[in-house]
Design an enzyme around this catalytic site. Structure first.
Site, PDB file in Angstrom:
ATOM      1  N   ARG A   1       0.843  -1.198   0.000  1.00  0.00           N
ATOM      2  CA  ARG A   1       0.000   0.000   0.000  1.00  0.00           C
ATOM      3  C   ARG A   1       0.878   1.248   0.000  1.00  0.00           C
ATOM      4  O   ARG A   1       1.922   1.293   0.639  1.00  0.00           O
ATOM      5  CB  ARG A   1      -0.882  -0.005   1.247  1.00  0.00           C
ATOM      6  CG  ARG A   1      -1.912   1.126   1.332  1.00  0.00           C
ATOM      7  CD  ARG A   1      -2.959   0.987   0.280  1.00  0.00           C
ATOM      8  NE  ARG A   1      -4.166   1.800   0.591  1.00  0.00           N
ATOM      9  CZ  ARG A   1      -5.065   2.146  -0.306  1.00  0.00           C
ATOM     10  NH1 ARG A   1      -4.916   1.782  -1.567  1.00  0.00           N
ATOM     11  NH2 ARG A   1      -6.136   2.842   0.033  1.00  0.00           N
TER      12      ARG A   1
ATOM     13  N   THR B   1      -9.030  -0.152  -9.919  1.00  0.00           N
ATOM     14  CA  THR B   1      -8.344  -1.331  -9.417  1.00  0.00           C
ATOM     15  C   THR B   1      -8.468  -2.546 -10.351  1.00  0.00           C
ATOM     16  O   THR B   1      -9.272  -2.579 -11.266  1.00  0.00           O
ATOM     17  CB  THR B   1      -8.854  -1.669  -8.001  1.00  0.00           C
ATOM     18  OG1 THR B   1      -8.840  -0.486  -7.206  1.00  0.00           O
ATOM     19  CG2 THR B   1      -8.026  -2.703  -7.315  1.00  0.00           C
TER      20      THR B   1
ATOM     21  N   THR C   1      -3.782  -1.412  -7.697  1.00  0.00           N
ATOM     22  CA  THR C   1      -4.542  -0.216  -8.063  1.00  0.00           C
ATOM     23  C   THR C   1      -3.673   1.015  -8.235  1.00  0.00           C
ATOM     24  O   THR C   1      -2.571   1.096  -7.685  1.00  0.00           O
ATOM     25  CB  THR C   1      -5.597   0.083  -6.971  1.00  0.00           C
ATOM     26  OG1 THR C   1      -6.471   1.114  -7.409  1.00  0.00           O
ATOM     27  CG2 THR C   1      -4.935   0.505  -5.667  1.00  0.00           C
TER      28      THR C   1
ATOM     29  N   GLU D   1      -5.823   3.648  -7.875  1.00  0.00           N
ATOM     30  CA  GLU D   1      -6.973   4.256  -7.214  1.00  0.00           C
ATOM     31  C   GLU D   1      -8.045   4.628  -8.215  1.00  0.00           C
ATOM     32  O   GLU D   1      -8.799   3.768  -8.615  1.00  0.00           O
ATOM     33  CB  GLU D   1      -6.535   5.459  -6.384  1.00  0.00           C
ATOM     34  CG  GLU D   1      -7.435   6.158  -5.392  1.00  0.00           C
ATOM     35  CD  GLU D   1      -8.854   5.690  -5.153  1.00  0.00           C
ATOM     36  OE1 GLU D   1      -9.607   6.501  -4.614  1.00  0.00           O
ATOM     37  OE2 GLU D   1      -9.247   4.579  -5.494  1.00  0.00           O
TER      38      GLU D   1
ATOM     39  N   ASP E   1      -7.659   8.509  -0.831  1.00  0.00           N
ATOM     40  CA  ASP E   1      -8.323   7.440  -0.089  1.00  0.00           C
ATOM     41  C   ASP E   1      -8.354   7.737   1.406  1.00  0.00           C
ATOM     42  O   ASP E   1      -8.929   6.967   2.179  1.00  0.00           O
ATOM     43  CB  ASP E   1      -7.618   6.095  -0.323  1.00  0.00           C
ATOM     44  CG  ASP E   1      -8.339   5.250  -1.354  1.00  0.00           C
ATOM     45  OD1 ASP E   1      -9.338   5.712  -1.916  1.00  0.00           O
ATOM     46  OD2 ASP E   1      -7.905   4.109  -1.598  1.00  0.00           O
TER      47      ASP E   1
ATOM     48  N   SER F   1      -7.816   0.792   2.808  1.00  0.00           N
ATOM     49  CA  SER F   1      -8.074   0.220   1.485  1.00  0.00           C
ATOM     50  C   SER F   1      -9.240  -0.746   1.548  1.00  0.00           C
ATOM     51  O   SER F   1      -9.420  -1.462   2.537  1.00  0.00           O
ATOM     52  CB  SER F   1      -6.830  -0.511   0.973  1.00  0.00           C
ATOM     53  OG  SER F   1      -7.110  -1.193  -0.239  1.00  0.00           O
ATOM     54  N   SER F   2     -10.032  -0.788   0.473  1.00  0.00           N
ATOM     55  CA  SER F   2     -11.078  -1.795   0.340  1.00  0.00           C
ATOM     56  C   SER F   2     -10.568  -3.053  -0.353  1.00  0.00           C
ATOM     57  O   SER F   2     -11.312  -4.027  -0.486  1.00  0.00           O
ATOM     58  CB  SER F   2     -12.267  -1.225  -0.443  1.00  0.00           C
ATOM     59  OG  SER F   2     -12.928  -0.232   0.296  1.00  0.00           O
TER      60      SER F   2
ATOM     61  N   GLY G   1     -13.219  -2.164  -7.739  1.00  0.00           N
ATOM     62  CA  GLY G   1     -14.486  -1.510  -7.492  1.00  0.00           C
ATOM     63  C   GLY G   1     -14.551  -0.555  -6.330  1.00  0.00           C
ATOM     64  O   GLY G   1     -15.642  -0.266  -5.834  1.00  0.00           O
ATOM     65  N   GLY G   2     -13.413  -0.054  -5.828  1.00  0.00           N
ATOM     66  CA  GLY G   2     -13.455   0.904  -4.742  1.00  0.00           C
ATOM     67  C   GLY G   2     -14.130   0.335  -3.517  1.00  0.00           C
ATOM     68  O   GLY G   2     -13.962  -0.848  -3.184  1.00  0.00           O
TER      69      GLY G   2
END
Length: 570
Positions: free
Chosen positions: A102, A386, A404, A406, A426, A451-452, A473-474
């Site tokens: 990340r 992503t 990703t 983003e 984010d 993060s998702s 997909g965020g």
């Protein structure tokens, strides 16, 4: 005893039921359990990974080749200027490791960096195009660490396919065409327009050829120099200069790039039906996905099916409860206390599940799990983006990786043929809420944004690989993955059919879904329960998944994108 250990004991003492399912669709099944495969969002990327496996490379080796190609052919989603989470399964030991790549906030980042005049949050479209939007990239150093520990081929041998394709050019796909001609803020960024414009000034269309000589040159240096080709030298200097440029120049320095470190983390695992589901811990939202699965286990959704409105109502209400907790509590554990054990405690799950009534009520508020610290209401806006891919090598090792930049084309700023991420957006733009309480996901120097991304691996009772799921997909990633798991595991669908099932994302007051995929009768029944579905936004889902059923590979790609399942012939 750790939470993971207690989950493992719970699973090992449970009676594991057989997951009955129809045979997988033709062309996706394989009779050999250890047959290598690659599932990715673009055929060129999947073929690059398969070519590495064909040469005897490991799953991590192939992941590097896939990522290098995705950066070229799917730049709206991921790239060398972004970050990623890798979930790695070691077939020899049965252990799972998380590699956290990340991005991090630069050392000079400030909590109010996305506040404008009067202390109000900047409009997202303003922030996303700013120099402040880019966090220190993490994907390349993370992949290098994983390669150091699990690679078989030399690093320099993993970039050939992407380098050749960048030199020779590739055909713009229909999906990339749609992204090039979309109406997002990034589409108006000068670098985006310049890259995707033809000599006559018009934008590229599907079927046109796009070469990227600067990216090919960068890959040659990356192959020869290793990660230093990005984190130092001429590329590093260009990244710093590009992020510090106006409007709203950022604060990144060469020291920020040099000091970036990926993190190895222990997987967060919990039982779901007959399996052990393992996901990345915070700052990933894997804890939210496990919570959602645990909530669903306390309903009768498994005895229903995709044609039953009650099943979708239960999914929506469980999702809203999960998002209320995820949004309030999850952040970077190096900076905030994330009450992981409290969120997954059986007693807390039971109390939260009791909130599911006969019809939709007010938006659920965050609960009070054990060890929770009072946190402010979250104001993070997390758009879709992503990419996800899954790889198995000849030894049975697995990579489930979500990657990703983003938003679409990241910050819209390009360096050496790849786009820079906008991962700093984010974070919560407001560091405190209206009551002055600090947000768990507020900006801080060196902090990783929440993060998702939740690349998931399933194990059976003998700790053998049983499946993998992940999506783009965020903030909707959690719903996309959970829906796919419910469809594949609870409703017994072949994986390809499970991924194609309609998406429904319920968060707060909003119920988004693929309204054209639900029947009029289903829509009316859901509306009667208060689930008023509206169309979704952005890139939608990009789920890739695989399950091992009766020794056979049942893999699938999201039909909303351009993915493919490739099996290596033996």
């Amino acid at each position: 005893m750790s939470l993971v250990s207690r989950f493992l004991i719970a699973l090992s003492t449970a009676v594991l039921a057989t997951c009955a399912a129809p045979p997988p669709p033709a062309g996706i099944a394989a009779a050999v359990e250890a047959q290598p495969f690659v599932i990715a969002a673009n055929p060129l990327a999947a073929n690059a990974g398969l070519e590495v496996l064909r040469r005897g490379g490991s799953a991590v080796d192939a992941a590097i080749a896939v990522q290098a190609m995705l950066s070229l052919v799917e730049p709206q989603s991921s790239g060398m200027g972004g970050g990623a989470f890798m979930n790695y399964y070691d077939a020899n030991s049965g252990k799972i490791m998380i590699y956290d790549g990340r991005e991090v906030a630069p050392a000079q980042a400030t909590p109010g960096m996305f506040l404008g005049p009067g202390g109000k949050p900047l409009p997202f479209d303003t922030a996303v195009l700013s120099g402040r939007a880019t966090g220190v990239p993490g994907a390349v150093k993370m992949l290098a660490l994983a390669h150091q520990e699990h690679g078989k081929l030399a690093w320099r041998e993993l970039f050939g396919a992407a380098e050749r394709t960048a030199d020779e050019g590739f055909i713009v796909s229909p999906r990339l065409h749609r992204m090039i001609h979309a109406e997002f803020a990034e589409n108006h960024a000068p670098d985006v327009i310049a890259y995707f414009s033809k000599s006559d000034g018009t934008l590229l269309n599907a079927g046109d050829r796009l070469a990227n000589k600067p990216y090919a040159d960068f890959l040659r240096r990356l192959a020869g120099q290793g990660p230093a080709a990005l984190y130092a030298g001429e590329t590093g200097a260009r990244i710093v200069a590009r992020t510090r440029a106006e409007p709203l120049g950022g604060s990144m320095t060469m020291a920020d790039l040099a000091n970036y470190r990926p993190v190895k983390r222990e997987a967060l695992c919990g039982p779901y039906r007959a399996y052990l589901a393992c996901v990345p811990p915070p700052p990933s939202s894997g804890v939210g996905l496990l919570q959602l699965l645990m909530l669903l286990e306390r309903t009768d959704i498994a005895s229903r099916g995709a044609g039953d409105p009650q099943a979708w109502f239960l999914f929506a209400e469980a999702s809203r409860i999960m998002y209320a907790d995820r949004d309030r509590f999850v952040g970077d554990p190096a900076f905030v206390n994330v009450p992981v054990e409290g969120l997954l405690a059986p007693g807390y799950i039971a109390k939260r599940a009791n909130l599911i009534g006969e019809s939709v009520g007010p938006p659920p508020v965050a609960g009070n799990p054990a060890e929770a610290v009072v946190a402010g209401t979250d104001r993070t806006y997390e758009p879709t983006g992503t990419s996800h891919f899954i790889i198995r090598d000849a030894q049975g090792n697995i990579v489930s990786m979500t990657t990703t930049v983003e938003s679409i084309f990241g910050s819209g700023r390009m360096v050496d043929g790849f786009f820079l991420n906008n991962q700093m957006t984010d974070f919560s733009f407001s560091p405190v809420d209206t009551e002055g309480r600090p947000a768990a996901n507020a900006v801080a120097p060196g902090k990783r944004p929440r993060s998702s991304m939740t690349p998931l691996i399933l194990l059976d009772g003998d700790r053998r690989f049983a499946g993998a799921f992940g999506s783009a997909g965020g903030n909707a990633i959690l719903a996309y993955v959970a829906k796919s798991m419910v469809a594949a595991i609870d409703w017994g669908m072949p994986v390809q059919q499970a991924l194609a099932a309609p998406n429904l994302v319920a968060r707060g007051r909003n119920f988004n879904g693929e309204v054209t995929k639900f029947s009029p009768g289903m829509m009316a029944a859901l509306q009667a329960k208060g689930v008023d579905l509206k169309p979704g936004q952005g890139e939608d889902s990009g789920v890739h998944a695989v399950m091992i059923r009766d020794g056979r590979v049942d893999g699938g790609y999201d039909p909303r994108r351009e993915g493919v399942v490739l099996l290596l012939s033996r």
